[in-house]
Scaffold this active site. Sequence first.
Site, PDB file in Angstrom:
ATOM      1  N   SER A  48      40.768 -29.953 -34.333  1.00  0.00           N
ATOM      2  CA  SER A  48      41.330 -29.686 -33.011  1.00  0.00           C
ATOM      3  C   SER A  48      41.099 -28.219 -32.684  1.00  0.00           C
ATOM      4  O   SER A  48      41.154 -27.359 -33.560  1.00  0.00           O
ATOM      5  CB  SER A  48      42.828 -29.994 -33.033  1.00  0.00           C
ATOM      6  OG  SER A  48      43.491 -29.258 -32.020  1.00  0.00           O
TER       7      SER A  48
ATOM      8  N   ASN B   6      40.849 -35.156 -37.244  1.00  0.00           N
ATOM      9  CA  ASN B   6      40.910 -36.349 -36.392  1.00  0.00           C
ATOM     10  C   ASN B   6      39.840 -37.378 -36.743  1.00  0.00           C
ATOM     11  O   ASN B   6      38.726 -37.011 -37.086  1.00  0.00           O
ATOM     12  CB  ASN B   6      40.753 -35.940 -34.923  1.00  0.00           C
ATOM     13  CG  ASN B   6      41.905 -35.063 -34.459  1.00  0.00           C
ATOM     14  OD1 ASN B   6      43.038 -35.230 -34.896  1.00  0.00           O
ATOM     15  ND2 ASN B   6      41.599 -34.121 -33.580  1.00  0.00           N
TER      16      ASN B   6
ATOM     17  N   GLU C  11      37.388 -43.312 -33.319  1.00  0.00           N
ATOM     18  CA  GLU C  11      37.853 -43.375 -31.929  1.00  0.00           C
ATOM     19  C   GLU C  11      36.681 -43.573 -30.970  1.00  0.00           C
ATOM     20  O   GLU C  11      36.760 -44.346 -30.014  1.00  0.00           O
ATOM     21  CB  GLU C  11      38.615 -42.097 -31.578  1.00  0.00           C
ATOM     22  CG  GLU C  11      39.920 -41.978 -32.340  1.00  0.00           C
ATOM     23  CD  GLU C  11      40.504 -40.585 -32.206  1.00  0.00           C
ATOM     24  OE1 GLU C  11      41.284 -40.365 -31.266  1.00  0.00           O
ATOM     25  OE2 GLU C  11      40.179 -39.719 -33.032  1.00  0.00           O
TER      26      GLU C  11
ATOM     27  N   HIS D  62      50.848 -58.946 -36.611  1.00  0.00           N
ATOM     28  CA  HIS D  62      51.633 -58.256 -35.572  1.00  0.00           C
ATOM     29  C   HIS D  62      51.847 -56.787 -35.949  1.00  0.00           C
ATOM     30  O   HIS D  62      52.822 -56.180 -35.533  1.00  0.00           O
ATOM     31  CB  HIS D  62      52.987 -58.920 -35.343  1.00  0.00           C
ATOM     32  CG  HIS D  62      52.915 -60.402 -35.183  1.00  0.00           C
ATOM     33  ND1 HIS D  62      52.870 -61.025 -33.960  1.00  0.00           N
ATOM     34  CD2 HIS D  62      52.863 -61.388 -36.119  1.00  0.00           C
ATOM     35  CE1 HIS D  62      52.803 -62.341 -34.137  1.00  0.00           C
ATOM     36  NE2 HIS D  62      52.788 -62.587 -35.446  1.00  0.00           N
TER      37      HIS D  62
END
Length: 473
Positions: free
Chosen positions: A277, A285, A290, A156
Amino acid sequence: MSRLWGGRFSREPSALMQQFNDSISFDVRLWDADIRGSIAYARALARAGLLTRREVSTLVRGLKQIHAEFAQGTFTVKPGDEDIHTAVERRLRELVGEVAGKLHTGRSRNDQVATDVRLFALDAIRELSDLLAEVQSALLAQAEQHVETLMPGYTHLQRAQPITFAHWCLSHFWALERDKDRLRDCARRTAVLPLGSGALAGNPFSIARRALARALGFAAISENSLDAVSDRDFIAELLFTCALIGVHLSRLAEDLVIYASAEFGFVTFDDAYATGSSLMPQKKNPDAMELTRGKSGRLIGNLVTVLTLLKGLPTAYNKDLQEDKPPLFDSLDTLRLTLPVVAGALRTLRVNAERMRAALDPAMLATDVAEYLVRKGVPFREAHHLTGRAVALAEQRGVGLHQLSLDDWRALSPHFDEDIATVFDFARSVAMRNVEGGTAPEAVRKQIRAAQRALKLRSRRTPPATSPPPAAS
Ligand code: ARG
């Protein structure tokens, strides 16, 4: 412009219709499979007595030249080349003349395209297995370095019990191992030859289908010509496997995105696998992860596209089936790019063992406290309850579970003794879980050996190469 099927037509299709109908823009990628299939088919025609030796050698020579043109990038698609099959046949006629018209005897583009895509898929399956093995070997290499590296295990996304980082790495290794197994399984059903099924009813010229299958590297021949020209199950299965690989990679990526955040700081991506960025100079990043997570969406989408395409089709070939290729190619291309990126990011990943260790909380040893009581003869349910009360007491006092006094413990249960202190040792907790498949270093070392064996075994069990290159006759 002469079309393969122009005889009964008095007018050319409209430009719009041609554009709508043509598939050459994407199925040109089947050139190698198409030419291999045609060479084998020409030989089968000769064996059936439909081509003379001269004719077959002329056709094969022409086909090999077209193969070379594609390989060298000199083949030019011309207007009227609807798809790869018509383009190759058109070029063959240019090269060898009228005899080219004999190649299609008894063959339809329906059994031809089904054969081509299967050949193509078999090659892709082998390539994907190899790329998956690269990711696995990167995971394995990290695991070998971190058998003793402790970190919180989560359920969880809440701190649950201590584990080793090696154990985490290998958890993803086995998911990919199952994917390779699915690919192998997929290859078994893909290696079934449709050629000889004609348009739908079968070939009337006593083509030796089994010999044709052997020549092309297929393990079996299809049993029913209607089924053979409509069956795209192998594509759906391959796309499902691609989608599941995407889902597995996405979950791995999600863990690493979390672990790379400043709050966790468990891992650092190498600069080679991160991006910055345009606005915030401090940012680094985890884009590799991603994008991996994001690309799983299109892999799932491609599967849904093909399943939807197949649903409700009447028996045998329908032009809808031309739409099976873009999603197939897209999923393969997506994984061809994603898998090496994931492998590279994993290989260069820096593991911050101190940060992992610092994230361990003595409360994660509550289960070990309960187990301590169990070893003293307390039934587990009661031990769980008593430990829960200890957790509540510690919380109430604002101290860690390990900071309760012996008197506190004793007030909860007379089974607690001085040796309760030994429970508050993360390494001990991990070492206790030395059941096969457990997170203890001892068990993980065994797991590593099993993983090494699985990787070695793989190279011997890879689906067979489909056929020799056309140059070898
Ligand atoms: N380009 C077609 C495809 O990809 C080839 C089969 C065409 N068959 C036909 N009967 N028109 O499916």
